[in-house]
Design an enzyme around this catalytic site. Structure first.
Site, PDB file in Angstrom:
ATOM      1  N   GLU A  45      -5.403 -18.557  16.048  1.00 15.76           N
ATOM      2  CA  GLU A  45      -5.956 -17.643  15.037  1.00 15.76           C
ATOM      3  C   GLU A  45      -5.390 -17.963  13.653  1.00 15.76           C
ATOM      4  OE1 GLU A  45      -6.899 -13.536  17.524  1.00 15.76           O
ATOM      5  OE2 GLU A  45      -4.824 -14.014  16.986  1.00 15.76           O
ATOM      6  N   CYS A 104     -10.651   2.674  -5.428  1.00 11.03           N
ATOM      7  CA  CYS A 104     -10.648   3.069  -4.022  1.00 11.03           C
ATOM      8  C   CYS A 104     -10.671   4.590  -3.984  1.00 11.03           C
ATOM      9  CB  CYS A 104      -9.365   2.549  -3.362  1.00 11.03           C
ATOM     10  SG  CYS A 104      -9.147   3.077  -1.654  1.00 11.03           S
ATOM     11  N   TRP A 158      -6.102   1.631  -7.062  1.00  9.51           N
ATOM     12  CA  TRP A 158      -6.156   3.020  -7.534  1.00  9.51           C
ATOM     13  C   TRP A 158      -6.912   3.837  -6.501  1.00  9.51           C
ATOM     14  CZ3 TRP A 158      -5.268   5.058 -12.803  1.00  9.51           C
ATOM     15  CH2 TRP A 158      -5.622   6.403 -12.917  1.00  9.51           C
ATOM     16  N   ASP A 217     -18.937   3.390  -7.571  1.00  7.43           N
ATOM     17  CA  ASP A 217     -20.026   3.659  -8.509  1.00  7.43           C
ATOM     18  C   ASP A 217     -19.880   2.768  -9.727  1.00  7.43           C
ATOM     19  OD1 ASP A 217     -18.329   5.063 -10.558  1.00  7.43           O
ATOM     20  OD2 ASP A 217     -18.036   6.456  -8.893  1.00  7.43           O
ATOM     21  N   ASP A 225       0.836  -1.204   0.000  1.00  9.26           N
ATOM     22  CA  ASP A 225       0.000   0.000   0.000  1.00  9.26           C
ATOM     23  C   ASP A 225       0.870   1.253   0.000  1.00  9.26           C
ATOM     24  OD1 ASP A 225      -2.316   1.876   1.018  1.00  9.26           O
ATOM     25  OD2 ASP A 225      -3.279  -0.047   0.588  1.00  9.26           O
TER      26      ASP A 225
HETATM   27  C1  DGJ Z   1      -7.067   5.297   1.742  1.00  4.48           C
HETATM   28  C2  DGJ Z   1      -7.400   3.872   1.448  1.00  4.48           C
HETATM   29  O1  DGJ Z   1      -8.756   3.646   1.498  1.00  4.48           O
HETATM   30  C3  DGJ Z   1      -6.637   2.991   2.435  1.00  4.48           C
HETATM   31  O2  DGJ Z   1      -6.998   1.665   2.246  1.00  4.48           O
HETATM   32  C4  DGJ Z   1      -5.168   3.200   2.208  1.00  4.48           C
HETATM   33  O3  DGJ Z   1      -4.818   2.750   0.936  1.00  4.48           O
HETATM   34  C5  DGJ Z   1      -4.817   4.658   2.376  1.00  4.48           C
HETATM   35  N1  DGJ Z   1      -5.651   5.515   1.582  1.00  4.48           N
HETATM   36  C6  DGJ Z   1      -3.378   4.894   2.027  1.00  4.48           C
HETATM   37  O4  DGJ Z   1      -3.041   6.209   2.013  1.00  4.48           O
END
Ligand code: DGJ
Length: 728
Positions: free
Chosen positions: A614, A526, A477, A534, A366
């Protein structure tokens, strides 16, 4: 034939398997909407009534007939300036400064297959599933023409719509409002259902009666937004999950939008949707065309569940594209909640190694891997690996992860720039800012002007170099702020009203290039979680991170709201740590998994820190997900309870042939001396018998659906239950 035209009566009838849509060209060339609902087999023109009504004016050609008024008649595509005072779909400022237009019917075309829209996402389908109707209308004085497009998809009870506006006149006009679709209802008492929320609490269901006046939702944020979703439902008052008439309007667009519902003076209801008209003004020069984004309308005469299933199938099969449209997506581990910005290449490798041992298939790296990016104050725009942080090149890390037998995915946020970045220092004018004003910052970042092709090109070049540098099989993205200070440095002053629309076209252009040039790349959408969840994004990304809220209990409501308009396969959903980082709640890990499995499944925590027990649970969860994937992603989805109103949350997946089903139940609350809740199954064959996997008990489909299932009561909060049923 899904589309029929009767020349004598001027009737257009569109038929799907269970619905009929009718409109009529009247004697003056106006296009009147007649009917949308269950099939009636016949002309619905008799529904129109004509009375002399005060303050509802009459078109000039009606002469002395004061009973003919556009203010009272149902419109197919309402236009401002012809005597209809309700909220219009089209509003044009003419060259002389007036707002009146007068569009009359010119002709039609019927084609096999579904139309597409250049540069915009659209439902697709060949002649075996769809037909297209185009209706041409023209304004004689100005030379303005519109084409109303209808795509009829009988199998899913869906009719899509879009509008092309063309300036065939000699003078430039300004488009002030161009909506995509509208439905006028002559009678009926309705509720409208919309989906509101905020960051980390998206798509809460709101159902309110339609009252006199105009009720409006929408986004001015440049994205579809966390706050309101571009999806509306109009439902008969009495409609429930499995009973009653309901209509959906889903906008296939990822920018600012507006949805309106209006009950007028004659108790008629109008519902419409389209791009946001505030801060919008599109200059249309002679010879130019403008396309409104597509809207997909669906009808169900059997309640909301059925309506949702129409959208699920339509979007899964005829909007999502690419390799991952219908194959299992890799179970992923994302490092965000495990490390935030604080990681090294070795730490990422360690997380991946542990994840692989438990059955996870892909590591997603990420935010924080590039430029100067150890906090969210800097680095956006510089898409070059931070080799110091990773301890080597990106390729080195990807190779190590691949060496574990795992795929590798990467986070990017291409639309953004940090002021503290090389890109901003080099191209400050690439960011939105109004000359002479300090811009509003969001998450300390600025928005790049994606309405400019050279900006899109510049970022695409950087991102494609990253993609070409290593074996990257997935991209997340992201987009982490609302757009403000909309001003494009290269756009004339009188065209700034086009910038947000052109921004979305730029975004789609970028995503389309990825789709074409990297056909095997899985792109997950994202925007700070579900801020751009959407249908437009689904054309490019078969899954979208549903919310930054990873708490299982909050997620139940978020995913419940999302399920009204979007398929489960589109919902990115992860198991995270307890106590949860967003709300501090502690839930059992199996409950977190049950909720995350109602989506595209993954993990987002440091698996190395789990207890041995777990870890074994995680192993089992992944095996289960693989086992149930087909019924979850390809099956029919049923909402069994309303988790916003009931303690018990329950949902169900049923294979289309009804041979297999999975029911998931989560207790959202616990009480002393509990009342036993009964959950009624749905969608099974009442005549057939089903064996429950864990207990071996055999039930008839009828028993499970009509008698229900007592949810076992055990002490403990937030427990989850599963029933996997196979026909015997
Ligand atoms: C917002 C995203 O929704 C999160 O999952 C993560 O990727 C952060 N941004 C990273 O800045």
């Amino acid at each position: 034939m899904a589309v029929q035209y009767e020349k004598l009566s001027g009737l257009f009838t569109l038929e799907t398997e269970n619905s009929m849509y009718q409109m009529k060209v009247d004697a003056y060339g106006f296009l009147l909407h007649l009917y949308y609902g269950k099939k009636t087999a016949g002309s619905m023109e008799y529904l129109l009534t004509y009375y002399d009504r005060g303050f509802s004016g009459n078109p000039y050609d009606a002469d002395r007939d004061r009973t003919y008024s556009m203010d009272a008649l149902p419109q197919e595509y309402p236009i401002w300036g012809n005597g209809d005072y309700r909220s219009p779909c089209l509003e044009v400022r003419m060259a002389d400064g007036s707002f009146g237009s007068d569009l009359r019917y010119q002709g039609y075309e019927i084609e096999d297959g579904k139309y597409g829209i250049a540069g915009l996402p659209a439902v697709y389908g060949d002649s075996s599933i769809a037909q297209t109707l185009k209706i041409f209308m023209a304004d004689e004085k100005s030379g303005l023409e519109i084409v109303l497009y209808y795509g009829v998809i009988p199998e899913y009870d869906v009719i899509t719509r879009t509008v092309k506006v063309e300036n065939r006149g000699r003078e430039t006009v300004q488009l002030e409002k161009v909506y995509s679709a509208c439905l006028d209802f002559l009678s009926g008492e309705y509720d409208w259902i919309s989906f509101y929320g905020r960051h980390a609490m998206e798509r809460t269901v709101q159902r309110t009666p339609v009252v006199h006046g105009l009720q409006v939702i929408g986004s001015r944020r440049g994205t579809s937004s966390h706050q309101y979703n571009p999806f509306l439902i109009l439902a008969a008052h009495e409609a429930t999950e499995d009973y009653g008439d309901c209509y959906g309007l889903s906008l296939i667009y990822s920018g600012s939008f507006k949805g309106e519902v209006e009950k007028d003076q004659y108790n008629q209801t109008r519902i419409s949707i389209g791009i946001q008209d505030e801060q919008f003004c599109y200059e249309l020069k002679p010879g130019e065309v403008f396309y409104a984004p597509e809207a997909a309308m669906a009808f169900s005469g059997q309640g909301l569940g059925n309506l949702s299933r129409h959208y699920h199938k339509l979007y899964r099969h005829h909007l999502c594209r690419g390799k991952y449209k219908s194959v299992p997506r890799p179970v992923l581990i994302n490092n965000w909640e495990a490390t935030y910005f604080d990681f090294t290449g070795d730490k990422i490798y360690e997380i991946a190694r542990q994840a692989k041992e438990l059955g996870v298939e892909m590591l997603v790296l990420d935010d924080g891997w590039f430029g100067k990016r150890d906090t969210d104050y800097s680095g956006l725009g510089d898409w070059k690996t931070n080799e110091r942080k990773l301890g080597g090149t990106l390729k080195d890390l990807v190779n190590r992860i691949n060496g574990l037998g795992m795929k590798f995915g990467l986070w990017v946020e291409p639309e953004m720039v940090s002021e503290d970045s090389e890109l901003y220092r080099e191209h400050p004018d690439w960011a939105f800012a109004i000359p002479g004003r300090k811009p509003v910052r969001g998450r300390s970042q600025l928005v790049l002007d994606f309405s400019r092709p050279e900006v899109v090109d510049g970022i695409y070049k950087q991102i494609s170099m990253v993609l070409d540098s290593a074996n990257i099989e997935y991209m997340k993205w992201d987009m982490n702020r609302s757009i403000s200070d909309v001003y494009s440095a290269v756009m004339a002053a009188d065209r700034q009203g086009e910038v947000l629309y052109r921004y979305v076209l730029g975004l789609y252009d970028f995503l389309e290039r990825l789709h074409v040039n990297y056909p095997d790349l899985l792109v997950e959408g994202c925007s700070g979680g579900g801020g751009r969840f959407d249908a437009g994004m689904l054309y490019y990304c078969p899954q979208i991170w549903c919310s930054d809220n990873t708490d299982a209990i909050d997620r139940i409501s978020i995913q419940y709201g999302t399920s009204f308009g979007y398929p489960v396969s589109a919902v990115g959903s992860h198991v995270s740590v307890a106590p949860n980082h967003q709300n501090g709640r502690v839930t059992p890990i199996d409950t977190r998994a049950a909720v995350a499995m109602a989506g595209s499944f993954g993990y987002e925590l440091d698996l190395c820190r789990l207890t041995e027990e777990e870890k074994q649970q995680v192993k089992r969860q992944i095996e289960e997900y693989h086992k149930y994937w087909d019924v979850i992603h390809n099956g029919d989805y049923y909402r069994l309870t309303n988790p916003m109103e009931q303690d018990v949350a329950a949902w169900q997946f049923v294979r289309e042939d009804k041979r297999e089903s999975l029911i998931q139940v989560v207790m959202q609350n616990t009480h002393g001396n509990p009342v036993v809740p009964y959950v009624k199954a749905a969608g099974l064959d009442p005549e057939k018998r089903y064996r429950e996997e864990d207990t071996g008990v055999v039930y008839t489909g009828a028993a499970l659906m009509y008698g229900g299932i007592p949810v076992p009561q055990r002490a403990g909060e937030y427990l989850a239950y599963r029933m996997y049923l196979v026909q015997v």
